[in-house]
Scaffold this active site. Structure first.
Site, PDB file in Angstrom:
ATOM      1  N   VAL A   1       0.851  -1.189   0.000  1.00 18.35           N
ATOM      2  CA  VAL A   1       0.000   0.000   0.000  1.00 18.35           C
ATOM      3  C   VAL A   1       0.890   1.244   0.000  1.00 18.35           C
ATOM      4  O   VAL A   1       1.822   1.357   0.797  1.00 18.35           O
ATOM      5  CB  VAL A   1      -0.931   0.020   1.231  1.00 18.35           C
ATOM      6  CG1 VAL A   1      -1.812   1.263   1.216  1.00 18.35           C
ATOM      7  CG2 VAL A   1      -1.800  -1.236   1.259  1.00 18.35           C
TER       8      VAL A   1
ATOM      9  N   LYS B   1      -3.390   0.539  -3.308  1.00 11.62           N
ATOM     10  CA  LYS B   1      -2.976  -0.844  -3.038  1.00 11.62           C
ATOM     11  C   LYS B   1      -2.572  -1.533  -4.334  1.00 11.62           C
ATOM     12  O   LYS B   1      -3.336  -1.595  -5.284  1.00 11.62           O
ATOM     13  CB  LYS B   1      -4.102  -1.619  -2.366  1.00 11.62           C
ATOM     14  CG  LYS B   1      -3.717  -3.032  -1.957  1.00 11.62           C
ATOM     15  CD  LYS B   1      -4.833  -3.693  -1.179  1.00 11.62           C
ATOM     16  CE  LYS B   1      -4.445  -5.077  -0.703  1.00 11.62           C
ATOM     17  NZ  LYS B   1      -5.525  -5.738   0.046  1.00 11.62           N
TER      18      LYS B   1
ATOM     19  N   ASP C   1      -9.454 -11.930   7.352  1.00 13.33           N
ATOM     20  CA  ASP C   1      -8.113 -11.568   7.837  1.00 13.33           C
ATOM     21  C   ASP C   1      -8.210 -10.442   8.868  1.00 13.33           C
ATOM     22  O   ASP C   1      -7.485  -9.452   8.792  1.00 13.33           O
ATOM     23  CB  ASP C   1      -7.215 -11.150   6.672  1.00 13.33           C
ATOM     24  CG  ASP C   1      -5.726 -11.207   7.042  1.00 13.33           C
ATOM     25  OD1 ASP C   1      -5.392 -11.833   8.075  1.00 13.33           O
ATOM     26  OD2 ASP C   1      -4.905 -10.625   6.318  1.00 13.33           O
TER      27      ASP C   1
END
Length: 679
Positions: free
Chosen positions: A406, A420, A515
């Site tokens: 990023v 990103k 995540d």
């Protein structure tokens, strides 16, 4: 541009014949080694500041190359100061290809223990951009350690039908022709930290049983770990292919790591001012500049030849002009103009090709329909994002993860954004589907997706910029000026829970994040939590209850039930949220070191403390001083419920959101009563 090309061609036709052709003397060979010094060893070209034999042939002892005779009768160059075999010296890039030692465990004829690899005090470090940390084995936790602490790691698993000893199966799965790397099945990999100069590797079993525990001992299977070239195994045999028993060319596979002693890797180097003895004066023909981020504590320098010159910038008069006559210059001008035109056409066509391949037409069609209320200005050009990020300058990097990097950027309108850049290509339809859904999410605790760029091989995503870093940094690097209070911890927990509740139950289709961890929870200017990094997220139909995938995630946060079954449910996100809740309570890292026990999971240690009635021993001392034990116990009980090994026993994010709100109201009422009594 077409007029420029025509003008250049006319100049070539009119002027070039009137000038004599340059003789061979006009094009001197670029100098790469000092006079009287040997330039090759075993087919490897050695360029100054590296050199052999005579001290005048290398800049100092760190750069001395020793040409050693091999048992086969040939010769190989070694970096004498570090005892590492050299495969290539790239002087103009400040890189050296070496053969790097491999760490082995339980491999036949290989030593299980190995000394730490140490480059400290030298002008060399392992290249972050050109290397990766790789581990091979079944159900293993691999840790990359430096200076006594873990600086990286990864987890590799094997399904029930796979066996680490079945090399035929493994080689079919992971051959050198497969450029997709390894992502957790039998082998795993991770990026390196910057300026890594010493390291060792450790391996632990990740037992695939009901306890889902990890052990410091390693099972009897052969396992290996090493820092390797980013493109290994493809580069392993570029100079000389080897043949198998059938006489066919053999392409190395990931499983070969277990049978090798050394693997190709890349180290960076620079010239130190204290060693170069006034660098700029030594190299008057070169462009030498001081490094703002030196690899070492000394003042570092890099040099290159000026435009139009080639050779070795580290030698006096080492840069020679490539072309010198006026006719040649005019010829070059014509070629340059032609190159500019052709390059512009190629780039335009390539952007169009990637735009179509990445679903740009589908995205435009979807946005133009009445089905989606997405912002019409969500497609960014590659030129705009390159300008915004200074061509993805490494100084603009905000963070690196398993999905990609990023970068911080500023658009032409002055807006600060986060761009990103993904590592691997995904499914285009899934990307478009995810993009459309996320572009419609309107939740203040989810990082807002502003748009994308489809003109590159791998699409780029553009997000709003969040200024105060992530929760992990805030928890583990607290300052006295802005400590994290109990009210802030409880509010952040509520904001994360509310955002996950929204994703699971209130979005147009359920979204599993997959995540959740403290590094993926960003803090805005008011320190409000925002969930980020949806690279691993999946959108499922309302009727589905789970998602069957290859196991991926971050160990320490990974749901043990998901690890065993490969079925990800909304309760898997709940487990990860439970680990974050424990981080908020304890200010401990998800994987930490316990004396005499090695690495330990924060989740298992927290549950163990609660079961032994030792909860306050692990709670952050600031929290213990600030609030009543009843409030701590209430939140701790919530965290424990999230960490149940049986996913069905875990609460939903809806239940957690309401329960945290109830705890916060009780706290406010308690504070109001106390203030009333004092008054």
């Amino acid at each position: 541009m077409v007029l420029q090309l025509a003008f250049g061609i006319i100049l070539l036709i009119i002027i070039l014949p009137t000038y004599p052709r340059a003789s061979a003397q006009d094009y001197p060979d670029p100098i790469t080694v000092k006079a009287g010094c040997n330039a090759t060893c075993g087919g490897v070209y050695i360029s100054y500041p590296f050199g052999m034999e005579d001290p005048k042939c290398y800049v100092n002892g760190w750069f001395e190359i020793e040409c050693r005779e091999t048992s086969e009768g040939g010769h190989k160059p070694y970096l004498k100061s570090l005892n590492l075999e050299v495969r290539m010296t790239l002087v103009t890039r400040g890189l050296v290809d070496i053969m790097n030692p491999i760490f082995h465990w339980n491999c036949q004829s290989k030593e299980t223990t190995q000394a730490m690899i140490n480059l400290r005090g030298s002008p060399f470090v392992y290249s972050q951009s050109r290397n990766k940390f790789m581990a091979v084995g079944c159900n293993k936790l691999a840790f990359l350690q430096s200076n006594g602490t873990s600086v990286g790691g990864c987890v590799s698993i094997c399904g029930g039908s796979e066996d680490a000893r079945d090399t035929n199966t493994i080689n079919m799965m992971y051959t050198g022709s497969n450029d997709d790397g390894c992502h957790g099945r039998y082998c795993c990999e991770n990026s390196l930290p910057s300026y890594l100069s010493e390291y060792n590797a450790t391996l632990q079993d990740f037992k695939n049983d009901n306890s889902s525990s990890s052990s410091s001992s390693v099972s009897g299977e052969c396992s290996s770990a090493a820092i390797v070239d980013e493109y290994w195994p493809q580069v392993q045999y570029t100079s000389s292919r080897v043949s198998d028993l059938n006489g066919m060319d053999y392409v190395p596979a990931v499983s070969d790591l277990n049978g090798m002693d050394y693997v190709r890797a890349v180290i960076e180097w620079e010239i130190w001012e204290m060693l170069a003895n006034h660098t700029i004066q030594l190299y008057p023909d070169s462009n030498c500049f001081n490094l703002t981020n030196s690899l070492n504590q000394y003042n570092g320098w890099e040099c290159d030849c000026p435009i139009g010159f080639a050779g070795n910038p580290f030698l006096s008069h080492g840069c020679a002009g490539i072309l010198s006559s006026l006719g040649s210059i005019i010829f070059l001008l014509g070629l340059w103009l032609l190159y500019k035109v052709v390059r512009k056409i190629i780039i335009k066509k390539r952007k169009q090709k990637f735009f179509k391949k990445n679903g740009g037409l589908l995205l435009q069609q979807t946005m133009s329909s009445n089905k989606v209320n997405a912002d019409k200005d969500i497609l960014f050009s590659l030129d705009d994002l390159e300008k915004a990020t200074d061509h993805f300058n490494k100084n603009r990097v905000l963070g690196r993860g398993g999905q990609g990097t990023v970068y911080k950027g500023m658009l032409v309108n002055g807006r600060i954004v986060a761009v990103k850049k993904f590592k691997v290509e995904g499914n285009v339809e899934e990307f478009i589907n995810e993009f459309i859904i996320l572009s419609q999410i309107n939740n203040r605790n989810v990082v807002k997706l502003l748009g994308c760029c489809l003109e590159t091989k791998i699409p780029l995503l553009v997000y709003e910029f969040i200024p105060n870093g992530n929760l992990f940094e805030y928890l583990h690097n607290q300052s006295e000026e802005l400590p994290i209070t109990w009210d802030m911890r409880l509010r952040i927990a509520m904001e994360i829970a509310g955002a996950l509740f929204y994703l699971h139950s209130m979005a147009s289709k359920p979204i599993f994040h997959r995540d959740i961890k403290s590094t993926n929870i960003l803090l805005d200017e008011k320190y409000r939590a925002k969930i980020a990094d949806f690279g691993a997220s999946r959108i499922i139909s309302i009727e589905d209850t789970h998602l069957t995938t290859m196991v991926q995630g971050t160990f320490g946060y990974l749901d043990p039930e998901y690890f065993r079954s490969s079925q990800f449910t909304e309760k898997s996100d709940v487990y990860s949220f439970g680990v974050v809740l424990v981080e908020l309570l304890t200010c401990q890292k998800p994987i930490f070191v316990v004396e005499y026990e090695g690495y330990k999971s924060l989740a298992s240690y927290f549950v163990e403390c609660m079961e032994k009635d030792n909860l306050l021993d692990i709670i952050d001392k600031r929290v213990v001083k600030e609030v009543k034990n009843g409030q701590i116990i209430a939140v701790a009980n919530l965290a424990k419920r999230c960490l149940e090994l049986n996913g069905r026993k875990r609460p939903t994010m809806k239940e957690l959101t309401f329960e945290l709100e109830r705890i916060q109201k009780l706290e406010k009422n308690s504070n109001t009563e106390q203030n009333h009594k004092k008054s």
